[in-house]
Write a protein that holds these residues in place. Structure first.
Motif, PDB file in Angstrom:
ATOM      1  N   ILE A  86       0.485  -1.271   0.125  1.00  0.00           N
ATOM      2  CA  ILE A  86      -0.254   0.109   0.172  1.00  0.00           C
ATOM      3  C   ILE A  86       0.881   1.127  -0.408  1.00  0.00           C
ATOM      4  O   ILE A  86       1.934   1.580   0.966  1.00  0.00           O
ATOM      5  CB  ILE A  86      -0.861   0.280   1.165  1.00  0.00           C
ATOM      6  N   SER A  87       0.528   2.335  -0.999  1.00  0.00           N
ATOM      7  CA  SER A  87       1.522   3.474  -0.937  1.00  0.00           C
ATOM      8  C   SER A  87       0.657   4.317  -0.460  1.00  0.00           C
ATOM      9  O   SER A  87      -0.025   4.221   0.959  1.00  0.00           O
ATOM     10  CB  SER A  87       0.639   3.699  -2.178  1.00  0.00           C
ATOM     11  N   GLY A  88       1.539   5.187   0.130  1.00  0.00           N
ATOM     12  CA  GLY A  88       1.456   6.757   1.048  1.00  0.00           C
ATOM     13  C   GLY A  88       0.455   7.698   0.575  1.00  0.00           C
ATOM     14  O   GLY A  88      -0.455   7.562  -0.117  1.00  0.00           O
ATOM     15  N   THR A  89       0.698   8.488   1.539  1.00  0.00           N
ATOM     16  CA  THR A  89      -0.512   9.811   1.549  1.00  0.00           C
ATOM     17  C   THR A  89      -0.198  10.472   0.798  1.00  0.00           C
ATOM     18  O   THR A  89       0.742  10.783   0.241  1.00  0.00           O
ATOM     19  CB  THR A  89      -0.538   9.951   2.544  1.00  0.00           C
ATOM     20  N   THR A  90      -1.592  10.934  -0.251  1.00  0.00           N
ATOM     21  CA  THR A  90      -1.764  11.525  -1.873  1.00  0.00           C
ATOM     22  C   THR A  90      -0.864  10.740  -3.349  1.00  0.00           C
ATOM     23  O   THR A  90      -0.623  10.793  -4.381  1.00  0.00           O
ATOM     24  CB  THR A  90      -0.362  12.452  -2.222  1.00  0.00           C
ATOM     25  N   ASP A  91      -0.455   9.267  -2.672  1.00  0.00           N
ATOM     26  CA  ASP A  91       0.824   8.653  -3.539  1.00  0.00           C
ATOM     27  C   ASP A  91      -1.052   7.695  -4.227  1.00  0.00           C
ATOM     28  O   ASP A  91      -1.876   7.340  -3.865  1.00  0.00           O
ATOM     29  CB  ASP A  91       1.616   7.333  -3.098  1.00  0.00           C
ATOM     30  N   THR A  92      -0.957   7.209  -5.427  1.00  0.00           N
ATOM     31  CA  THR A  92      -1.946   5.695  -5.614  1.00  0.00           C
ATOM     32  C   THR A  92      -1.080   4.592  -6.274  1.00  0.00           C
ATOM     33  O   THR A  92      -0.492   4.269  -5.709  1.00  0.00           O
ATOM     34  CB  THR A  92      -2.357   6.348  -7.144  1.00  0.00           C
ATOM     35  N   GLU A  93      -2.736   3.849  -7.074  1.00  0.00           N
ATOM     36  CA  GLU A  93      -2.138   2.759  -6.589  1.00  0.00           C
ATOM     37  C   GLU A  93      -1.055   2.321  -7.602  1.00  0.00           C
ATOM     38  O   GLU A  93      -0.273   1.184  -8.288  1.00  0.00           O
ATOM     39  CB  GLU A  93      -3.227   1.564  -7.059  1.00  0.00           C
ATOM     40  N   GLU A  94      -0.750   3.362  -8.210  1.00  0.00           N
ATOM     41  CA  GLU A  94       0.926   2.362  -9.488  1.00  0.00           C
ATOM     42  C   GLU A  94       1.583   2.924  -8.552  1.00  0.00           C
ATOM     43  O   GLU A  94       3.160   3.198  -9.361  1.00  0.00           O
ATOM     44  CB  GLU A  94       0.385   3.971 -10.421  1.00  0.00           C
ATOM     45  N   THR A  95       1.995   4.136  -7.745  1.00  0.00           N
ATOM     46  CA  THR A  95       3.294   4.850  -7.323  1.00  0.00           C
ATOM     47  C   THR A  95       4.402   3.469  -6.915  1.00  0.00           C
ATOM     48  O   THR A  95       5.761   3.509  -7.274  1.00  0.00           O
ATOM     49  CB  THR A  95       3.452   5.442  -6.359  1.00  0.00           C
ATOM     50  N   PHE A  96       3.714   2.382  -6.203  1.00  0.00           N
ATOM     51  CA  PHE A  96       4.562   1.229  -5.826  1.00  0.00           C
ATOM     52  C   PHE A  96       5.287   0.635  -7.078  1.00  0.00           C
ATOM     53  O   PHE A  96       6.187   0.092  -7.220  1.00  0.00           O
ATOM     54  CB  PHE A  96       3.989   0.273  -5.384  1.00  0.00           C
ATOM     55  N   PHE A  97       4.526   0.783  -8.472  1.00  0.00           N
ATOM     56  CA  PHE A  97       5.041   0.336  -9.546  1.00  0.00           C
ATOM     57  C   PHE A  97       6.122   1.168 -10.484  1.00  0.00           C
ATOM     58  O   PHE A  97       6.753   0.762 -10.504  1.00  0.00           O
ATOM     59  CB  PHE A  97       3.440  -0.447 -11.154  1.00  0.00           C
ATOM     60  N   LYS A  98       5.386   2.134 -10.409  1.00  0.00           N
ATOM     61  CA  LYS A  98       6.433   3.466 -11.584  1.00  0.00           C
ATOM     62  C   LYS A  98       7.939   4.084 -10.748  1.00  0.00           C
ATOM     63  O   LYS A  98       8.497   4.439 -11.336  1.00  0.00           O
ATOM     64  CB  LYS A  98       5.662   4.515 -11.862  1.00  0.00           C
ATOM     65  N   VAL A  99       7.022   3.833  -9.440  1.00  0.00           N
ATOM     66  CA  VAL A  99       8.216   5.127  -8.767  1.00  0.00           C
ATOM     67  C   VAL A  99       9.302   3.905  -7.498  1.00  0.00           C
ATOM     68  O   VAL A  99      10.264   3.944  -7.491  1.00  0.00           O
ATOM     69  CB  VAL A  99       7.665   6.055  -7.808  1.00  0.00           C
ATOM     70  N   GLY A 100       8.123   2.834  -7.153  1.00  0.00           N
ATOM     71  CA  GLY A 100       8.896   1.908  -7.119  1.00  0.00           C
ATOM     72  C   GLY A 100       9.488   0.661  -7.178  1.00  0.00           C
ATOM     73  O   GLY A 100      10.512  -0.026  -7.046  1.00  0.00           O
ATOM     74  N   LYS A 101       9.251   0.472  -8.731  1.00  0.00           N
ATOM     75  CA  LYS A 101      10.026  -0.357  -9.525  1.00  0.00           C
ATOM     76  C   LYS A 101       9.861  -1.420  -8.940  1.00  0.00           C
ATOM     77  O   LYS A 101      10.656  -3.007  -8.951  1.00  0.00           O
ATOM     78  CB  LYS A 101      11.804  -0.141  -9.703  1.00  0.00           C
ATOM     79  N   THR A 102       8.215  -1.996  -8.090  1.00  0.00           N
ATOM     80  CA  THR A 102       8.735  -3.240  -7.210  1.00  0.00           C
ATOM     81  C   THR A 102       8.511  -4.645  -8.211  1.00  0.00           C
ATOM     82  O   THR A 102       9.510  -5.915  -7.650  1.00  0.00           O
ATOM     83  CB  THR A 102       6.826  -3.584  -6.142  1.00  0.00           C
ATOM     84  N   ASN A 103       8.029  -4.014  -9.218  1.00  0.00           N
ATOM     85  CA  ASN A 103       8.090  -5.514  -9.996  1.00  0.00           C
ATOM     86  C   ASN A 103       9.714  -5.719 -11.075  1.00  0.00           C
ATOM     87  O   ASN A 103       9.811  -6.739 -10.485  1.00  0.00           O
ATOM     88  CB  ASN A 103       7.177  -5.597 -11.466  1.00  0.00           C
ATOM     89  N   LEU A 104      10.185  -4.760 -10.616  1.00  0.00           N
ATOM     90  CA  LEU A 104      11.984  -4.915 -11.915  1.00  0.00           C
ATOM     91  C   LEU A 104      12.264  -5.796  -9.992  1.00  0.00           C
ATOM     92  O   LEU A 104      13.436  -6.448 -10.999  1.00  0.00           O
ATOM     93  CB  LEU A 104      11.854  -3.568 -12.181  1.00  0.00           C
TER      94      LEU A 104
END
Length: 386
Positions: free
Chosen positions: A175-193
């Protein structure tokens, strides 16, 4: 003759359309390349604005915004660094107004601002780097959420998921933080990579990662035509707790059933983990402590619950620490030494220690940033489902 006339009319029509299209296009300025990551790890940023009076560069690799210089073509530029390899958000301040970099397609998904992203690669590929390894998939899902709204998820499935259709997987709800979206762990956190690389190295078990949107109140307001409510001002106040409980209800009653119906999961608490950053970390702790029957692995990144809230709302966690320690296969707490939540998180750790609740911790350099979040994911993923 009629056939020739028809051809002439079609030719004229095509000419008019092309001419209209050509004249309707805005004038093109010079090509702008930004950001440009140089071999020495310096980075050049450029912004085209001949009419601007002042342009500054702001970024998490800087202590404060810095001035950019305009050339004869109206391109403002500045070179900074060398910059420590990582992924950083940045933006331009044009005549005092913050804007994204229009030359860059990579951006930070957020409710309030859309900063651009620059990726400074390491000489040795970092854990979030795109490597020549088998890759998982990213899927966007929609489900029935609270008050008749439609919820959204980003779901990572590991390499081999689509090929081995008989295999089931554990699930990490992230789960991302305040003001983040469901995409943030993917596009910024690069969790998939990060997961692709860890799985390829044999350091972590293949798992499904589910990334939900944490701001239920904003979603309801948006889909029902209302105004997005302001964020709670007190972290453990009544409004914050209510919103966290709404998130918990959505996750437990809607998200988990949807995921377990749609994906091949191992549907028991020993194969469910939950983790989150900042507000998402608070949602993680409240959800896990309220539903110890659902999660055996809990990861809090840059977040905490106050001793007062723990005593009031979760006495079952501390009154029988032996049982809590038996139930939680991993309880992780991490924070940066410059994080504005550092003191509260350390107080939370001290409280847990005094109550004899076992946890693993990591204190890193740096602040409340996604550079740190990537470290925490990379450290905790290998510990899950072991």
């Amino acid at each position: 003759m009629c056939r020739c006339l028809s051809i002439h009319w079609w030719a004229l029509w095509a000419f008019v359309c092309l001419a209209t299209t050509a004249f309707s296009q805005p004038p093109r300025g010079p090509l702008v390349v930004s950001p440009q990551v140089n071999a020495d790890k310096t980075v050049t940023f450029r912004y085209l604005s001949p009419a601007a009076q002042e342009v500054k560069l702001s970024g998490q690799f800087l202590k404060a915004p810095i001035d950019m210089t305009k050339d004869a073509q109206g391109i403002w530029s500045v070179t900074v660094g060398p910059v420590k390899p990582d992924i950083y958000p940045y933006s331009f301040q044009v005549n005092g107004v913050t804007v994204m970099d229009p030359a860059n397609v990579a951006f930070f998904p957020n409710e309030r601002f859309k900063a651009s992203l620059v990726d400074v690669p390491g000489d040795t590929p970092l854990i979030h780097a795109l490597r020549d390894v088998p890759h998982g998939s990213i899927n966007y899902e929609y489900y029935q959420s609270l008050e008749g709204t439609t919820g959204s998820l980003v779901v990572y499935t590991p390499p081999g998921y689509d090929q081995n259709t008989a295999k089931k997987y554990p699930v990490f709800y992230l789960i991302s933080g305040t003001t983040d979206t469901e995409e943030t762990f993917f596009k910024v956190g690069k969790t998939n990579l990060i997961l692709d690389n860890l799985i390829a190295e044999g350091k972590t078990k293949p798992m499904i990662i589910v990334m939900p949107y944490g701001n239920i109140a904003a979603r309801i307001a948006e889909q029902k035509g209302g105004s997005k409510p302001a964020d709670p001002t007190v972290r453990d106040g009544a409004d914050a707790v209510k919103r966290a409980n709404d998130f918990t209800a959505d996750l437990v009653n809607n998200v988990i059933p949807y995921v377990e119906k749609t994906y091949r999961t191992i549907a028991n608490r020993e194969n469910r983990a939950i983790g989150g950053f900042s507000r998402g970390g608070g949602q993680t702790l409240r959800t896990a402590f309220n539903h110890m029957d659902k999660f055996a692995w809990v990861c809090s990144y840059s977040s905490y619950l106050s001793p007062a809230e723990m005593d009031k709302s979760f006495p079952h966690i501390t009154s029988n620490p032996a049982n809590t320690n038996k139930q939680l296969k991993l309880f992780w707490v991490s924070v940066g030494s410059d994080d504005f939540l550092y003191q509260g998180t350390v107080e939370f750790m001290d409280y847990l220690k005094a109550k004899k609740v076992n946890y693993k911790s990591l204190i890193t350099d740096g602040g409340h940033t996604w550079m740190n979040v990537k470290k925490y994911v990379a450290e905790t993923a290998p510990l899950l489902f072991q």
